[in-house]
Design a protein around this motif. Structure first.
Motif, PDB file in Angstrom:
ATOM      1  N   THR A 191      10.881   2.916  -7.249  1.00 25.29           N
ATOM      2  CA  THR A 191      10.318   1.558  -7.237  1.00 25.29           C
ATOM      3  C   THR A 191      11.206   0.604  -6.452  1.00 25.29           C
ATOM      4  O   THR A 191      10.721  -0.263  -5.720  1.00 25.29           O
ATOM      5  CB  THR A 191      10.160   1.042  -8.686  1.00 25.29           C
ATOM      6  N   ILE A 192      12.519   0.788  -6.601  1.00 22.94           N
ATOM      7  CA  ILE A 192      13.470  -0.065  -5.870  1.00 22.94           C
ATOM      8  C   ILE A 192      13.426   0.283  -4.371  1.00 22.94           C
ATOM      9  O   ILE A 192      13.429  -0.605  -3.524  1.00 22.94           O
ATOM     10  CB  ILE A 192      14.905   0.146  -6.429  1.00 22.94           C
ATOM     11  N   LEU A 240      10.501  -1.350  -2.904  1.00 19.30           N
ATOM     12  CA  LEU A 240      10.744  -2.792  -2.777  1.00 19.30           C
ATOM     13  C   LEU A 240      11.563  -3.089  -1.513  1.00 19.30           C
ATOM     14  O   LEU A 240      11.256  -4.018  -0.755  1.00 19.30           O
ATOM     15  CB  LEU A 240      11.476  -3.305  -4.025  1.00 19.30           C
ATOM     16  N   LEU A 265       9.371  -6.929   5.957  1.00 23.38           N
ATOM     17  CA  LEU A 265       8.887  -8.306   6.087  1.00 23.38           C
ATOM     18  C   LEU A 265       9.883  -9.162   6.862  1.00 23.38           C
ATOM     19  O   LEU A 265       9.522 -10.046   7.630  1.00 23.38           O
ATOM     20  CB  LEU A 265       8.684  -8.885   4.675  1.00 23.38           C
ATOM     21  N   PRO A 314      20.964  -8.580 -10.403  1.00 24.99           N
ATOM     22  CA  PRO A 314      19.710  -8.706  -9.654  1.00 24.99           C
ATOM     23  C   PRO A 314      19.893  -9.588  -8.424  1.00 24.99           C
ATOM     24  O   PRO A 314      20.672 -10.533  -8.471  1.00 24.99           O
ATOM     25  CB  PRO A 314      18.781  -9.361 -10.677  1.00 24.99           C
ATOM     26  N   PHE A 315      19.169  -9.262  -7.395  1.00 24.79           N
ATOM     27  CA  PHE A 315      19.281 -10.086  -6.183  1.00 24.79           C
ATOM     28  C   PHE A 315      17.883 -10.371  -5.639  1.00 24.79           C
ATOM     29  O   PHE A 315      16.902  -9.719  -6.001  1.00 24.79           O
ATOM     30  CB  PHE A 315      20.145  -9.389  -5.126  1.00 24.79           C
ATOM     31  N   ILE A 339      15.199 -10.150  -2.806  1.00 26.05           N
ATOM     32  CA  ILE A 339      14.926  -9.217  -1.711  1.00 26.05           C
ATOM     33  C   ILE A 339      14.905  -9.976  -0.369  1.00 26.05           C
ATOM     34  O   ILE A 339      15.282  -9.447   0.681  1.00 26.05           O
ATOM     35  CB  ILE A 339      13.611  -8.419  -1.975  1.00 26.05           C
ATOM     36  N   ILE A 340      14.485 -11.239  -0.451  1.00 24.05           N
ATOM     37  CA  ILE A 340      14.438 -12.054   0.769  1.00 24.05           C
ATOM     38  C   ILE A 340      15.869 -12.295   1.276  1.00 24.05           C
ATOM     39  O   ILE A 340      16.176 -12.142   2.456  1.00 24.05           O
ATOM     40  CB  ILE A 340      13.740 -13.421   0.499  1.00 24.05           C
ATOM     41  N   THR A 342      15.423  -6.778 -11.050  1.00 16.27           N
ATOM     42  CA  THR A 342      15.509  -6.821  -9.588  1.00 16.27           C
ATOM     43  C   THR A 342      14.158  -6.439  -8.986  1.00 16.27           C
ATOM     44  O   THR A 342      13.679  -7.091  -8.051  1.00 16.27           O
ATOM     45  CB  THR A 342      16.606  -5.846  -9.100  1.00 16.27           C
ATOM     46  N   SER A 343      13.539  -5.397  -9.533  1.00 14.45           N
ATOM     47  CA  SER A 343      12.246  -4.940  -9.000  1.00 14.45           C
ATOM     48  C   SER A 343      11.167  -6.007  -9.162  1.00 14.45           C
ATOM     49  O   SER A 343      10.525  -6.410  -8.191  1.00 14.45           O
ATOM     50  CB  SER A 343      11.790  -3.684  -9.748  1.00 14.45           C
ATOM     51  N   HIS A 403      11.434  -9.170  -9.877  1.00 11.05           N
ATOM     52  CA  HIS A 403      11.789 -10.367  -9.127  1.00 11.05           C
ATOM     53  C   HIS A 403      11.442 -10.193  -7.647  1.00 11.05           C
ATOM     54  O   HIS A 403      10.848 -11.069  -7.007  1.00 11.05           O
ATOM     55  CB  HIS A 403      13.297 -10.653  -9.316  1.00 11.05           C
ATOM     56  N   GLY A 404      11.777  -9.006  -7.131  1.00  9.45           N
ATOM     57  CA  GLY A 404      11.522  -8.714  -5.713  1.00  9.45           C
ATOM     58  C   GLY A 404      10.041  -8.731  -5.400  1.00  9.45           C
ATOM     59  O   GLY A 404       9.608  -9.350  -4.432  1.00  9.45           O
ATOM     60  N   TYR A 405       9.224  -8.049  -6.233  1.00 14.08           N
ATOM     61  CA  TYR A 405       7.782  -8.019  -5.975  1.00 14.08           C
ATOM     62  C   TYR A 405       7.161  -9.410  -6.088  1.00 14.08           C
ATOM     63  O   TYR A 405       6.287  -9.784  -5.297  1.00 14.08           O
ATOM     64  CB  TYR A 405       7.087  -7.040  -6.928  1.00 14.08           C
ATOM     65  N   GLU A 443       8.711 -12.184  -5.449  1.00 15.85           N
ATOM     66  CA  GLU A 443       9.157 -12.886  -4.232  1.00 15.85           C
ATOM     67  C   GLU A 443       8.253 -12.532  -3.058  1.00 15.85           C
ATOM     68  O   GLU A 443       7.848 -13.404  -2.277  1.00 15.85           O
ATOM     69  CB  GLU A 443      10.596 -12.454  -3.887  1.00 15.85           C
ATOM     70  N   LEU A 444       7.932 -11.232  -2.956  1.00 15.02           N
ATOM     71  CA  LEU A 444       7.082 -10.792  -1.847  1.00 15.02           C
ATOM     72  C   LEU A 444       5.688 -11.423  -1.949  1.00 15.02           C
ATOM     73  O   LEU A 444       5.122 -11.862  -0.954  1.00 15.02           O
ATOM     74  CB  LEU A 444       6.960  -9.264  -1.849  1.00 15.02           C
ATOM     75  N   GLN A 502       6.098 -15.058  -1.034  1.00 18.13           N
ATOM     76  CA  GLN A 502       6.412 -15.202   0.383  1.00 18.13           C
ATOM     77  C   GLN A 502       5.148 -15.059   1.243  1.00 18.13           C
ATOM     78  O   GLN A 502       4.961 -15.775   2.208  1.00 18.13           O
ATOM     79  CB  GLN A 502       7.425 -14.115   0.774  1.00 18.13           C
ATOM     80  N   LYS A 519      -2.099  -4.677  -0.939  1.00 15.01           N
ATOM     81  CA  LYS A 519      -0.653  -4.884  -1.152  1.00 15.01           C
ATOM     82  C   LYS A 519      -0.414  -5.634  -2.468  1.00 15.01           C
ATOM     83  O   LYS A 519       0.478  -5.302  -3.245  1.00 15.01           O
ATOM     84  CB  LYS A 519      -0.039  -5.692   0.012  1.00 15.01           C
ATOM     85  N   GLU A 567      -0.828  -3.338  -5.179  1.00 17.98           N
ATOM     86  CA  GLU A 567       0.325  -2.417  -5.253  1.00 17.98           C
ATOM     87  C   GLU A 567       1.536  -3.081  -5.911  1.00 17.98           C
ATOM     88  O   GLU A 567       2.174  -2.523  -6.817  1.00 17.98           O
ATOM     89  CB  GLU A 567       0.683  -1.976  -3.820  1.00 17.98           C
ATOM     90  N   TYR A 568       1.848  -4.336  -5.463  1.00 15.35           N
ATOM     91  CA  TYR A 568       3.028  -5.034  -6.018  1.00 15.35           C
ATOM     92  C   TYR A 568       2.843  -5.313  -7.514  1.00 15.35           C
ATOM     93  O   TYR A 568       3.754  -5.128  -8.314  1.00 15.35           O
ATOM     94  CB  TYR A 568       3.291  -6.353  -5.271  1.00 15.35           C
ATOM     95  N   ARG A 604       3.064  -2.074  -9.478  1.00 18.48           N
ATOM     96  CA  ARG A 604       4.454  -1.606  -9.617  1.00 18.48           C
ATOM     97  C   ARG A 604       5.229  -2.492 -10.617  1.00 18.48           C
ATOM     98  O   ARG A 604       6.032  -1.988 -11.389  1.00 18.48           O
ATOM     99  CB  ARG A 604       5.153  -1.613  -8.263  1.00 18.48           C
ATOM    100  N   VAL A 654       7.045  -1.309 -13.974  1.00 21.67           N
ATOM    101  CA  VAL A 654       8.470  -1.562 -14.295  1.00 21.67           C
ATOM    102  C   VAL A 654       8.593  -2.220 -15.673  1.00 21.67           C
ATOM    103  O   VAL A 654       9.446  -1.840 -16.487  1.00 21.67           O
ATOM    104  CB  VAL A 654       9.126  -2.443 -13.196  1.00 21.67           C
ATOM    105  N   ARG A 704       8.043   0.242 -18.309  1.00 22.96           N
ATOM    106  CA  ARG A 704       9.233   1.088 -18.501  1.00 22.96           C
ATOM    107  C   ARG A 704      10.295   0.349 -19.316  1.00 22.96           C
ATOM    108  O   ARG A 704      10.962   0.910 -20.167  1.00 22.96           O
ATOM    109  CB  ARG A 704       9.798   1.529 -17.154  1.00 22.96           C
TER     110      ARG A 704
END
Lengths: 121, 629
Positions: free
Chosen positions: A12-13, A16, A23, A106-107, A109-110, B418-419, B421-423, B425-426, B429, B438, B441-442, B445, B449, B452
């Protein structure tokens, strides 16, 4: 734009990273779930990646062990390594092995994408 | 000065006697010495007038002489006789029995000293009273016992101190052999030493002997023994200096045993721990029987105890009386028919009496007061060690638990955050420009997560339950537990079918707890999840076997799934590892938890290949647990 190879055991990571960094304009040229597989694959690539994203917490072979092998195969000289860890002691050891860029989970991704842009500038 | 004798005119007579005769004036100055004195001391006649009385007295006897002088100076009368050690000119020592008289010599007040060299003749020719007196003088500062045998090993002399130590009179010991008083363990040592003295030309030696006193109590002595020869050098007997080292020996051995068992973790076989402790104590204290009762259980027992003997009642009695030790000599029939003396020393857990060590003997009054003190101290210390060991293990378990919790927070939840948060953000964005697939999908996922994370939280709850319940063990029948776990998994995977073959006997049971069902569910769940077939097939079998002398039940879960490479197998039971990317569906903690649970029931869990050289043909999960009744 940087070519990137991702070493992280979590699918999953990995996904990402692929989505977020693409992007930002980067290109993912390969992924591996563990260090052993990564070294074999990177050595077979036509061109070494600009950046290797390496997670420390992985089963079988952790980030530091992978880093030692990367150094052994002189891959650290050919690619920049972005090391992902929250452990300051590991950070110090990774620094000794030649890593200069670190990021802690955590960070964003952007932000990670922008950080890689800076690394290869 | 009337009444005092003069020796004038007696010199010739004095020179003809073998006794040493001297005249001393002003307490120190020797003004006359006869021929025997010069011969026996080795000083020349010409030294007369230059000799000081103290010149030939052994320094350790100076105080004795000074004391007599003080009495004389104050006008008192010291005892006529005394034994002193004379230093000859060649520095050798002679024991002399001296008698002293006031006289007038050459018109001056003087002391006439008449000495008999009692060391010059074999001790055996002296009267027992004299020898005892001499030996008593020699040994009075050292608490030494003294025993003299003739060549036929018959007692000729034994000093009062050694008589007292053994509880016999001299008359009772005279003409008997040392061997008559020896503990059986010492007979061989004694006979060997005697043989070495005469045959191997080892005239002196140091060794340990255990003698039995009148009350039947063994006492260990350190003996320095030596041959006695006559003037021609022929052996005429032997002499031994005896030091009672019983208390020191017991102290030393007790401390050694404590050191030996100081760290339980160093002691490999804990099952025989208390048995070894009891055996060691029985040996040190010459007991016949021993027993350890702790935490409601008899952990070790040597010897026969009465049917009526109830350790729990003894413990309650101990607690009621508030005593750390009971020393019993009467009414012991309720403990053991053979016991005539018995020590019961408390064992404490959490600072409360939780058991005791019992030592018993057929010998009355076997235990000296210092023995009882030592046994009590031993019991207190050993129970502290015992408690410390289990507290240490517990703290290690707690530490592992906390470490796992922290690890889950710092790794699993961090990754999940992190996952997601990232999705997010995407999504943020690319709002408006992103394709619906998409977005799907995000979101999908992210949900996965979060799900889980929820599973991880459930696992954390399970971990907490393990921490709480890991010590609760009972008799668990395996078959119904497995049937429940199979049914649970069948429901979970519905409508998918699972083909399970269960080959376990109804009465097969193990010592475990409620969490065992979770282990079975987890193992079956993995087999189904990573199956190769359309309808997953699992064969489950149970077998009783003996492992290292202990009855165990082996439960085998055989699947026909994708298998696990050999180098990856051990990773599954560790924290943080799903072992391989192919096994990413779970929380990653399932098999780790299974191992923690099985280990907490004193069991084992491992993987084997279904086909020994080919891991791709499926896996066998082997669980080994202690068998029940």
């Amino acid at each position: 734009m940087a070519t990137i190879y991702i070493i992280d055991d979590e699918e999953t990571i990995q996904f990402l990273y692929k989505e977020g960094l693409t992007l930002e304009g980067h290109k993912i040229i390969g992924t591996a779930h563990n260090g052993s597989k990564a070294i074999e694959e990177i050595n077979n690539l036509k061109k070494y990646p600009d950046v290797i994203i390496l997670d420390h917490r992985m089963p079988i072979k952790n980030g530091l062990d992978t880093l030692k092998e990367l150094k052994e195969y002189k891959l650290i000289a050919k690619s920049k390594v972005l090391f992902i860890t929250a452990d300051p002691t590991v950070k110090e050891e990774a620094g000794k092995l030649g890593v200069t860029s670190f990021i802690q989970k955590p960070f964003s991704i952007i932000k990670l994408g922008k950080m890689i842009t800076e690394m290869v500038r | 000065m009337s009444g005092k004798q003069s020796i004038s005119g007696f010199e010739n007579f004095f020179d003809s006697t073998p006794m040493s005769i001297i005249v001393v004036q002003d307490f120190y100055k020797i003004v006359y010495a006869n021929k025997a004195f010069f011969e026996s001391t080795g000083y020349p006649n010409s030294s007369l007038g230059k000799l000081n009385f103290f010149d030939f007295i052994h320094k350790d006897d100076h105080a004795l002489i000074q004391e007599r002088i003080k009495i004389l100076e104050s006008g008192g009368k010291p005892e006529t006789s005394m034994q002193i050690r004379i230093i000859r000119k060649d520095s050798t020592v002679a024991i002399s029995r001296i008698s002293a008289f006031d006289i007038t010599f050459e018109g001056k007040e003087s002391r006439l000293l008449v000495g008999v060299n009692i060391s010059a003749e074999p001790l055996l020719e002296q009267s027992p009273e004299l020898v005892n007196s001499i030996l008593d003088t020699l040994t009075k500062h050292s608490e030494l016992g003294f025993w003299v045998d003739d060549i036929n090993d018959h007692t000729v002399f034994i000093n009062d101190r050694l008589c007292a130590s053994l509880g016999y009179t001299f008359d009772e010991i005279q003409n008997q052999s040392v061997t008559d008083f020896l503990h059986p363990d010492s007979r061989e040592v004694y006979i060997k030493t005697l043989r070495e003295r005469t045959e191997a030309d080892i005239p002196s030696s140091s060794y340990e002997l255990i003698l039995i006193n009148r009350e039947g109590r063994p006492n260990t002595f350190r003996v320095v023994g030596s041959l006695l020869n006559d003037q021609a050098g022929n052996p005429i007997g032997s002499v031994g200096f005896f030091t009672n080292i019983e208390a020191t020996k017991k102290l030393s051995l007790t401390v050694s045993v404590l050191n030996k068992y100081a760290l339980f973790s160093r002691y490999k076989d804990l099952s025989s721990f208390w048995e070894n402790v009891v055996n060691d104590l029985i040996e040190i204290y010459y007991a016949d029987g021993g027993l350890v009762f702790l935490d409601g259980e008899t952990l070790a027992q040597k010897g026969t105890f009465s049917k009526n003997f109830n350790p729990q009642e003894v413990l309650e009695d101990l607690a009621k009386k508030g005593e750390n030790v009971l020393y019993l000599q009467d009414n012991l029939s309720e403990i053991s028919a053979e016991a005539s003396s018995c020590v019961i020393a408390a064992l404490h857990l959490n600072q409360l009496p939780a058991g005791f060590i019992l030592l018993s003997s057929s010998i009355e009054n076997l235990f000296y007061p210092e023995d009882i003190d030592l046994i009590t101290a031993f019991s207190s210390q050993i129970s502290l060690n015992y408690e410390h060991h289990f507290l240490y293990l517990e703290s290690e378990e707690e530490r592992e638990f906390v470490s796992v919790l922290l690890d889950i927070i710092s790794h699993d939840f961090l990754n999940a955050n992190t996952s997601v948060h990232g999705y997010l953000e995407l999504l943020d964005q690319a709002t408006g420009t992103i394709e619906p697939e998409k977005i799907k999908e995000y979101v999908s996922r992210s949900i996965s997560v979060v799900e889980r994370s929820e599973r991880i939280l459930q696992t954390v709850q399970q971990l907490t339950k393990i921490q709480r319940e890991r010590k609760i063990r009972r008799l668990v029948y395996i078959k119904p537990l497995l049937e429940n776990a199979i049914e649970m998994q069948k429901t979970l995977f519905h409508p998918k079918s699972i083909n399970v073959k269960l080959d376990c006997q109804k009465n097969e049971n193990v010592i475990a707890g409620d969490l065992l069902e979770n282990v079975f569910e987890n193992v079956i769940n993995n087999s189904v999840k990573y199956a190769n077939e359309e309808i997953p097939k699992i064969d489950i079998s149970c077998q009783i076997m003996t492992v290292d002398g202990q009855n165990m039940v082996e439960i085998r879960f055989i699947d026909y799934g994708i298998g696990i490479p050999d180098d990856v197998k051990p990773m599954f039971f560790k924290r943080l590892s799903r072992g391989d990317h192919r096994f990413q569906e779970g929380s990653g903690l399932g098999l780790y938890l299974a191992r923690v649970i099985v280990n907490s029931y004193s069991g084992e869990i491992r993987f084997e290949n279904r086909v020994s050289d080919d891991h791709t043909k499926g896996t066998v999960v082997v669980i080994l647990l202690p068998a029940g009744g």
